[in-house]
Design a protein around this motif. Structure first.
Motif, PDB file in Angstrom:
ATOM      1  N   ASP A   8       0.813  -1.209   0.000  1.00  7.05           N
ATOM      2  CA  ASP A   8       0.000   0.000   0.000  1.00  7.05           C
ATOM      3  C   ASP A   8       0.846   1.259   0.000  1.00  7.05           C
ATOM      4  OD1 ASP A   8      -2.022  -1.842   0.356  1.00  7.05           O
ATOM      5  OD2 ASP A   8      -2.889  -0.865   2.115  1.00  7.05           O
ATOM      6  N   GLY A   9       0.180   2.388  -0.303  1.00  6.45           N
ATOM      7  CA  GLY A   9       0.773   3.701  -0.114  1.00  6.45           C
ATOM      8  C   GLY A   9       0.660   4.145   1.338  1.00  6.45           C
ATOM      9  N   THR A  42       1.799   1.010  -4.583  1.00 11.95           N
ATOM     10  CA  THR A  42       1.308   2.362  -4.837  1.00 11.95           C
ATOM     11  C   THR A  42       2.045   3.351  -3.965  1.00 11.95           C
ATOM     12  OG1 THR A  42      -0.907   1.589  -5.408  1.00 11.95           O
ATOM     13  CG2 THR A  42      -0.709   3.873  -4.717  1.00 11.95           C
ATOM     14  N   SER A  43       2.374   4.515  -4.536  1.00 15.76           N
ATOM     15  CA  SER A  43       2.978   5.612  -3.788  1.00 15.76           C
ATOM     16  C   SER A  43       4.243   5.117  -3.083  1.00 15.76           C
ATOM     17  CB  SER A  43       1.957   6.201  -2.808  1.00 15.76           C
ATOM     18  OG  SER A  43       2.369   7.460  -2.329  1.00 15.76           O
ATOM     19  N   ASP A 174      -0.231  11.060  -7.348  1.00 16.80           N
ATOM     20  CA  ASP A 174      -0.227   9.871  -6.499  1.00 16.80           C
ATOM     21  C   ASP A 174      -1.283   8.834  -6.904  1.00 16.80           C
ATOM     22  OD1 ASP A 174       0.064   8.109  -4.417  1.00 16.80           O
ATOM     23  OD2 ASP A 174      -0.511   9.516  -2.853  1.00 16.80           O
ATOM     24  N   GLY A 176      -2.386   6.724  -4.974  1.00 16.31           N
ATOM     25  CA  GLY A 176      -3.245   6.519  -3.816  1.00 16.31           C
ATOM     26  C   GLY A 176      -4.575   7.230  -3.910  1.00 16.31           C
ATOM     27  N   ASN A 180      -4.876   3.037  -3.458  1.00 19.35           N
ATOM     28  CA  ASN A 180      -3.883   3.002  -2.387  1.00 19.35           C
ATOM     29  C   ASN A 180      -3.529   1.576  -1.986  1.00 19.35           C
ATOM     30  OD1 ASN A 180      -2.300   4.868  -0.755  1.00 19.35           O
ATOM     31  ND2 ASN A 180      -3.277   3.880   0.986  1.00 19.35           N
ATOM     32  N   CYS A 209      -1.866   1.846   6.233  1.00 14.52           N
ATOM     33  CA  CYS A 209      -2.911   2.710   6.782  1.00 14.52           C
ATOM     34  C   CYS A 209      -3.296   2.223   8.171  1.00 14.52           C
ATOM     35  CB  CYS A 209      -4.131   2.727   5.872  1.00 14.52           C
ATOM     36  SG  CYS A 209      -3.887   3.704   4.381  1.00 14.52           S
ATOM     37  N   LEU A 244      -7.681   7.741   2.169  1.00 14.06           N
ATOM     38  CA  LEU A 244      -6.831   6.563   1.944  1.00 14.06           C
ATOM     39  C   LEU A 244      -7.422   5.325   2.594  1.00 14.06           C
ATOM     40  CD1 LEU A 244      -3.248   8.063   2.427  1.00 14.06           C
ATOM     41  CD2 LEU A 244      -4.486   7.659   0.293  1.00 14.06           C
TER      42      LEU A 244
END
Length: 306
Positions: A8-9, A42-43, A174, A176, A180, A209, A244
């Protein structure tokens, strides 16, 4: 089995994911492009995903976060003034790009990488989703000359933190914003590009997150006066975290509809540490170590699945 690694971002919180992968690498002697069949990020997750595909060890990626955190998340001179973020991005994307150039400058472009790598971004010039892909399908023609550092920089250019980036003729931000948690994108691509059935997919998804972000119905003095302003009740950092988190919840719920629960191993930080706070490095690493330990049997089972 067709194994997918998804990251994940989450800004500097990416060191959490990198440390978990470092432990997997050290204890289980994993070779990422041999023991996995597709990697996506991502990101901040794109830094890790691209690094692993380019042959950079997870240990070196952890070291990279430790070295770059304070450089990348150092506010511009005017960014320290109150209200500056209303008019400019607080962090300099040129510094981010320079550091990424130093990491990936001698690595091949996407068109020379056959291992399946996916890096989501957002095409803000056309209002569209955008996914950088390595050359794992003969149908891909767009990203052949894109350098890894340019794809990663675009995926990392989070609005309200960094300016957008150019890659070829596209203005990108981004990934995300819409992906994300990119595991569902990888699963669908594995089926429709590589003709793998959903039944044979195994997904290791690592999230950065935290707990769900929510807004209280209780109002303070200033909230009663100004209401739901960007700087009052919405709160930029809180709003970004909510966006997010909602995207991650939605993507993971969809993934569970496509795959059986026993095909997915999800490890998440459950932490609301700020995206841009390198001073929380030790806390993130400690939580990553604990979560790796708590999930070590599941990880071993995942790696051994045939």
């Amino acid at each position: 089995m067709f194994k997918i690694l998804s990251i994940d971002g989450g800004g500097f919180r990416g060191i959490y994911a990198a440390h978990i992968l470092k432990k997997i690498e050290e204890i289980y002697n994993v070779s990422w492009t041999t023991d996995f069949n597709m990697i996506t990020g991502t990101s901040t997750g794109s830094i890790i995903a691209a690094g692993l595909v380019a042959g950079i060890s997870a240990k070196d990626i952890v070291d990279l976060y430790e070295a770059l955190g304070n450089k990348v998340f150092k506010k511009r001179f005017l960014g320290n003034f109150p209200g500056a973020s209303l008019f400019m991005s607080p962090y300099n994307v040129k510094i981010l790009k320079k550091e990424l150039d130093d990491v990936f400058h001698n690595k091949p472009p996407l068109g020379k990488i056959e291992f399946p790598l996916l890096i989501p971004a957002t095409d803000i010039g056309n209002g569209s989703v955008y996914v950088f892909k390595s050359q794992y399908s003969p149908d891909f023609v767009r990203d052949k000359d894109v350098e890894l550092e340019d794809a990663v920089a675009a995926s990392c250019s989070a609005p309200m933190y960094f300016d957008p980036c150019k890659a070829d003729d596209y203005l990108l931000a981004d990934g995300g914003l819409w992906a994300n948690s990119p595991a569902i994108i990888a699963a669908v691509d594995a089926k429709y590009r590589l003709q793998r059935s959903f039944d044979e997919l195994q997904v290791l998804s690592i999230g950065t997150c935290g707990n769900r972000t929510y807004y209280s119905q209780k109002r303070g003095f200033w909230n009663k006066i100004f209401g739901w302003g960007f700087l009052t009740r919405w709160n930029k950092a809180q709003l970004v975290d909510m966006i997010l988190n909602l995207q991650v919840q939605s993507a993971n719920n969809l993934l569970r509809l496509v795959l059986n629960p026993n095909q997915i191993l999800r490890i998440d930080s459950k932490s609301n540490i700020a995206l841009d706070d390198p001073s929380m490095k030790d806390d993130l690493i400690t939580r990553a170590d604990k979560d790796f330990t708590n999930n070590s049997q599941k990880i071993e089972h995942f790696l051994q699945a045939k």
